[in-house]
Design a protein around this motif. Structure first.
Motif, PDB file in Angstrom:
ATOM      1  N   ARG A   1      96.899 -19.657  59.887  1.00 35.57           N
ATOM      2  CA  ARG A   1      96.411 -20.447  61.017  1.00 35.57           C
ATOM      3  C   ARG A   1      96.175 -19.519  62.201  1.00 35.57           C
ATOM      4  N   GLY A   2      94.928 -19.354  62.553  1.00 36.26           N
ATOM      5  CA  GLY A   2      94.582 -18.537  63.703  1.00 36.26           C
ATOM      6  C   GLY A   2      93.991 -19.386  64.806  1.00 36.26           C
ATOM      7  N   VAL A   3      94.072 -18.883  66.021  1.00 33.99           N
ATOM      8  CA  VAL A   3      93.452 -19.538  67.176  1.00 33.99           C
ATOM      9  C   VAL A   3      92.471 -18.539  67.778  1.00 33.99           C
ATOM     10  N   LEU A   4      91.217 -18.928  67.835  1.00 29.04           N
ATOM     11  CA  LEU A   4      90.143 -18.037  68.271  1.00 29.04           C
ATOM     12  C   LEU A   4      89.880 -18.193  69.761  1.00 29.04           C
ATOM     13  N   PHE A   5      89.991 -17.095  70.496  1.00 24.71           N
ATOM     14  CA  PHE A   5      89.653 -17.082  71.919  1.00 24.71           C
ATOM     15  C   PHE A   5      88.211 -16.595  72.092  1.00 24.71           C
TER      16      PHE A   5
ATOM     17  N   PHE B   1     101.122 -17.046  72.459  1.00 20.09           N
ATOM     18  CA  PHE B   1     100.645 -16.352  71.265  1.00 20.09           C
ATOM     19  C   PHE B   1     101.133 -14.898  71.283  1.00 20.09           C
ATOM     20  N   PRO B   2     102.366 -14.663  70.810  1.00 19.65           N
ATOM     21  CA  PRO B   2     102.883 -13.288  70.840  1.00 19.65           C
ATOM     22  C   PRO B   2     102.170 -12.352  69.876  1.00 19.65           C
ATOM     23  N   ARG B   3     101.540 -12.923  68.838  1.00 20.35           N
ATOM     24  CA  ARG B   3     100.732 -12.102  67.937  1.00 20.35           C
ATOM     25  C   ARG B   3      99.256 -12.267  68.317  1.00 20.35           C
ATOM     26  N   LEU B   4      98.637 -11.154  68.661  1.00 19.93           N
ATOM     27  CA  LEU B   4      97.221 -11.193  69.037  1.00 19.93           C
ATOM     28  C   LEU B   4      96.458 -10.113  68.281  1.00 19.93           C
ATOM     29  N   LEU B   5      95.470 -10.550  67.513  1.00 12.13           N
ATOM     30  CA  LEU B   5      94.559  -9.647  66.819  1.00 12.13           C
ATOM     31  C   LEU B   5      93.315  -9.463  67.678  1.00 12.13           C
ATOM     32  N   ILE B   6      92.981  -8.212  67.962  1.00 12.00           N
ATOM     33  CA  ILE B   6      91.772  -7.902  68.716  1.00 12.00           C
ATOM     34  C   ILE B   6      90.800  -7.225  67.755  1.00 12.00           C
TER      35      ILE B   6
ATOM     36  N   PHE C   1      98.759 -16.523  64.579  1.00 12.89           N
ATOM     37  CA  PHE C   1      98.284 -15.488  65.480  1.00 12.89           C
ATOM     38  C   PHE C   1      97.084 -16.017  66.258  1.00 12.89           C
ATOM     39  N   ALA C   2      96.724 -15.293  67.302  1.00  6.58           N
ATOM     40  CA  ALA C   2      95.487 -15.550  68.035  1.00  6.58           C
ATOM     41  C   ALA C   2      94.527 -14.400  67.785  1.00  6.58           C
ATOM     42  N   VAL C   3      93.239 -14.656  67.989  1.00  7.57           N
ATOM     43  CA  VAL C   3      92.199 -13.663  67.732  1.00  7.57           C
ATOM     44  C   VAL C   3      91.319 -13.543  68.974  1.00  7.57           C
ATOM     45  N   LEU C   4      91.054 -12.305  69.375  1.00  4.30           N
ATOM     46  CA  LEU C   4      90.163 -12.031  70.500  1.00  4.30           C
ATOM     47  C   LEU C   4      89.105 -11.031  70.052  1.00  4.30           C
TER      48      LEU C   4
END
Length: 273
Positions: free
Chosen positions: A72-76, A118-123, A34-37
């Protein structure tokens, strides 16, 4: 060390997108869960709290999101500016953008992250006014892109009953109050000036048990913040961080275990061609 190990040297955690070369983006996006914003605000919280209170909290709790199960996350980079309520806009240091601008800006940011793979995005939200603007932007993007967009407000991860247990019967959950102050103490105690204010009790709630939202131009007592700051301390901040951080990880675990949705379509389900 291969390219993926360079971004997740311990197998999991958060890899900052600003450190990902363009030529490795597709591989990193394909390997990420996932990605994180983080989303916050630059806003007055009283003389005792930093103007970046909401950013400190959003970024702090975002860092907890990939701890469990080695995700595994990707931080924006965090979104720093937001629509702010009329009760804080006049106070020094608040940088407010119009709500309609906030929705459009957030929609573009969210869609850009999804389009990057990144179709999964955690805000992770640290500013209450963002809940409506982020939600509106998420709804817009979800009608255009295949996406699972998860919005979590750290403030709601600890229940009122639990804050009563931590702080006692006096109100603690107001803007700039003991709960929010303790949250910052849990991540960055040097940013807090507990000796800069005396208690400014929040306005009492209406004597009814029914849900309501009351917005007033200048509630009393109010100095752009209110609350029993004397109740805040580092120990309470550690407790808040542990409670909210653990629950955020639980939410992320359950979210990642669920399947991704189907892509959006202009045709309703069951429509005959």
């Amino acid at each position: 060390m291969d390219e993926l190990s360079a971004h997740w040297p311990t197998g999991g955690g958060l890899a900052p997108i600003v450190r990902v070369p363009g030529g490795e983006l597709a591989e990193v996006a394909g390997a990420a869960d996932f990605a994180v914003l983080p989303v916050g605000a630059v806003e007055w919280h009283g003389p005792h709290l930093p103007l970046g209170t909401d950013l400190i909290l959003a970024e702090g709790f975002a860092a907890h999101s990939a701890v469990a199960a080695g995700h595994r996350g990707v931080l924006f980079p965090a979104v720093p500016y937001a629509a702010c309520p009329g009760q804080t806009r006049p106070w020094p240091g608040t940088v407010a953008i119009r709500p309609e601008i906030a929705v459009g800006y957030l929609a573009d940011v969210i869609e850009g992250i999804v389009a990057a793979g990144f179709p999964r995005l955690l805000i992770v939200n640290g500013h209450d006014a963002n809940m409506s603007t982020v939600r509106a932007a998420m709804e817009w993007v979800s009608g255009r892109r295949r996406a699972s967009l998860l919005l979590v407000n750290w403030f709601q991860l600890v229940t009122p009953a639990e804050t009563t247990e931590i702080y006692g019967p006096l109100p603690s959950r107001g803007h700039g109050g003991a709960y929010e102050t303790s949250g910052v103490l849990g991540f960055d105690p040097d940013a807090v000036r507990l000796d800069a204010v005396t208690d400014l009790p929040p306005k009492p709630k209406l004597p009814v048990d029914h849900p309501y939202v009351l917005v007033e131009s200048r509630p009393e007592p109010w100095q752009g913040w209110s609350g029993h700051i004397s109740l805040a301390n580092v120990a309470a901040g550690t407790r808040v961080r542990e409670l909210a951080g653990g629950r955020l990880r639980d939410i992320v675990d359950a979210w990642i275990a669920a399947p991704l949705p189907a892509p959006p379509t202009d045709d309703p389900p069951g429509k005959e061609s």
